[in-house]
Motif scaffolding. Sequence first.
Motif, PDB file in Angstrom:
ATOM      1  N   LYS A  29       0.832  -1.197   0.000  1.00  0.00           N
ATOM      2  CA  LYS A  29       0.000   0.000   0.000  1.00  0.00           C
ATOM      3  C   LYS A  29       0.872   1.255   0.000  1.00  0.00           C
ATOM      4  CE  LYS A  29      -4.024  -1.960   2.404  1.00  0.00           C
ATOM      5  NZ  LYS A  29      -4.974  -1.791   3.535  1.00  0.00           N
ATOM      6  N   VAL A  30       0.285   2.364  -0.383  1.00  0.00           N
ATOM      7  CA  VAL A  30       0.941   3.661  -0.253  1.00  0.00           C
ATOM      8  C   VAL A  30       0.761   4.111   1.191  1.00  0.00           C
ATOM      9  CG1 VAL A  30       0.996   6.060  -1.023  1.00  0.00           C
ATOM     10  CG2 VAL A  30       0.458   4.235  -2.657  1.00  0.00           C
ATOM     11  N   HIS A  31       1.866   4.466   1.849  1.00  0.00           N
ATOM     12  CA  HIS A  31       1.839   4.790   3.281  1.00  0.00           C
ATOM     13  C   HIS A  31       1.931   6.303   3.494  1.00  0.00           C
ATOM     14  CE1 HIS A  31       3.743   0.547   3.929  1.00  0.00           C
ATOM     15  NE2 HIS A  31       2.434   0.483   3.729  1.00  0.00           N
ATOM     16  N   LEU A  32       0.953   6.838   4.222  1.00  0.00           N
ATOM     17  CA  LEU A  32       0.924   8.275   4.508  1.00  0.00           C
ATOM     18  C   LEU A  32       0.956   8.494   6.010  1.00  0.00           C
ATOM     19  CD1 LEU A  32      -1.450   7.695   2.050  1.00  0.00           C
ATOM     20  CD2 LEU A  32      -1.014  10.127   1.847  1.00  0.00           C
ATOM     21  N   LEU A  54      -8.920   7.540   3.652  1.00  0.00           N
ATOM     22  CA  LEU A  54      -7.980   6.733   2.874  1.00  0.00           C
ATOM     23  C   LEU A  54      -7.835   5.327   3.442  1.00  0.00           C
ATOM     24  CD1 LEU A  54      -5.225   9.389   2.103  1.00  0.00           C
ATOM     25  CD2 LEU A  54      -6.584   8.149   0.405  1.00  0.00           C
ATOM     26  N   THR A  59      -5.820   0.492  -1.226  1.00  0.00           N
ATOM     27  CA  THR A  59      -4.545   0.883  -1.836  1.00  0.00           C
ATOM     28  C   THR A  59      -3.686   1.770  -0.946  1.00  0.00           C
ATOM     29  OG1 THR A  59      -5.660   2.759  -2.886  1.00  0.00           O
ATOM     30  CG2 THR A  59      -5.451   0.724  -4.185  1.00  0.00           C
ATOM     31  N   HIS A  60      -4.294   2.431   0.036  1.00  0.00           N
ATOM     32  CA  HIS A  60      -3.568   3.395   0.862  1.00  0.00           C
ATOM     33  C   HIS A  60      -3.756   3.080   2.346  1.00  0.00           C
ATOM     34  CE1 HIS A  60      -3.510   5.479  -2.942  1.00  0.00           C
ATOM     35  NE2 HIS A  60      -2.782   6.463  -2.446  1.00  0.00           N
ATOM     36  N   LYS A  61      -2.715   3.352   3.109  1.00  0.00           N
ATOM     37  CA  LYS A  61      -2.755   3.219   4.560  1.00  0.00           C
ATOM     38  C   LYS A  61      -2.240   4.510   5.180  1.00  0.00           C
ATOM     39  CE  LYS A  61      -2.745   1.392   8.762  1.00  0.00           C
ATOM     40  NZ  LYS A  61      -4.004   1.094   9.494  1.00  0.00           N
ATOM     41  N   ALA A  62      -3.021   5.098   6.068  1.00  0.00           N
ATOM     42  CA  ALA A  62      -2.634   6.358   6.696  1.00  0.00           C
ATOM     43  C   ALA A  62      -2.548   6.198   8.208  1.00  0.00           C
ATOM     44  CB  ALA A  62      -3.634   7.464   6.348  1.00  0.00           C
ATOM     45  N   LYS A 383      -6.242   9.728  -4.287  1.00  0.00           N
ATOM     46  CA  LYS A 383      -5.270   8.636  -4.377  1.00  0.00           C
ATOM     47  C   LYS A 383      -4.331   8.825  -5.575  1.00  0.00           C
ATOM     48  CE  LYS A 383      -8.271   5.254  -4.417  1.00  0.00           C
ATOM     49  NZ  LYS A 383      -8.779   3.876  -4.463  1.00  0.00           N
ATOM     50  N   ILE A 387       0.526   8.707  -5.002  1.00  0.00           N
ATOM     51  CA  ILE A 387       0.768   7.332  -5.486  1.00  0.00           C
ATOM     52  C   ILE A 387       2.220   6.903  -5.238  1.00  0.00           C
ATOM     53  CG2 ILE A 387      -1.034   7.416  -7.229  1.00  0.00           C
ATOM     54  CD1 ILE A 387       1.120   8.078  -9.293  1.00  0.00           C
TER      55      ILE A 387
END
Length: 387
Positions: A29-32, A54, A59-62, A383, A387
């Motif tokens: 995943k994309v990490h924020l 998110l 697809t994303h983990k925050a 998203k 990316i």
Amino acid sequence: MKTIKELKRKLNSQLPFADKYTIDLKDNKVHLLYVSPQFSATGFYRMIAPALELNKTSTHKALITNIEVNNFSRKLSDFANQLDERLITWADYIIFPSLFTNVSYLIQAIKTINPQVQLIMDVDRNYFALPTSIPLSRKLTKEKLKHFETNLGLIDLITVANKQLQKFLQKLVADRLSKSTILVLYLPSLVSQFSYEEMPPLKSSNQNPIRVGLIKPSEEDLLSLKEVVLQINTSSLREDIQWVCLGKPHSSEEADLLLKEIDCEIHNTVSFLNYFEKLNDLQLGLVLLPAKEALYNRHRNIQLFLELSVFGIPAVTSIHNPISKFITDSKNGFIAEGFPEWVEIITAFKNSDTSYKARLSSFITKDIWKNYSFSQINLDTLKENLI
């Protein structure tokens, strides 16, 4: 607010690292990592809500380091203490609020630990054009403003919620930080169900007299309506309008006299925790959003418009307020150019029948959730930019 209150308690507790943060470096995943958002409207719309929304995606983990009390003068150590090396290593993006202390050593340390990480600063307003009537301007010293400008040159991406502010900051970066390759990105603020959890049913605003609101107006903006409110207050409408002000201007004798003259019902500002309930309790039928022509006003966010619209409260906005760009006149609000239009709109609204007001309110609420919420379309746009 239930989810946010629980998250705030957990993040600000003395729990071990593993109980606060769930980290998986192999989840594809994309990490924020959102650093120290304030428990305020800005912190919610620009950091807390995007993080929570998110996390609904595949697809994303925050993660959020912690949720702070509202404090403009935070020091470098306040941020450094929250940035555990494990979080820095995990992150693809690290998102900071606007920073007004020298963070060059912190930025250097982050890049040493994780050279691939992208650093973002979210700028919620034009700090270079704060009017003196706003109390924050007295706290924003030349030294802090210089630190802020320097910090802009240390990060990779600036995000803003206003397209005009985007153009302004992109030009400022080009003029003052010519060696920088920073991109300024427009990411709109959006409404989220997380702020309305446990909210009681919306209270009807179909009252007589009509409760006409002024929400945290600046001194200049309120006084720009002086002719309007005095005209209405001396007309046949006087008995049909109840003026309501939430958060009157600071230290303004002229504004205080004006509010007193129109017998305005005044409410003190409340904490963000209680803000939405307060807005509901006021039972406003119409809200006036004045704005004088000024650089700062052109770069405002539209958060108040989002909040009013969720409650189905129509707004009358000045053409100098960025909110006017989001309004189709007479469909989801009203736009007033000058004194006659303000009076005409308020008069016509007062004279309209109950069914029209109900239809307008219903459309406004549906429109905001359809077009300005974390819908799949808006989430996909967010998203794609991260990316």
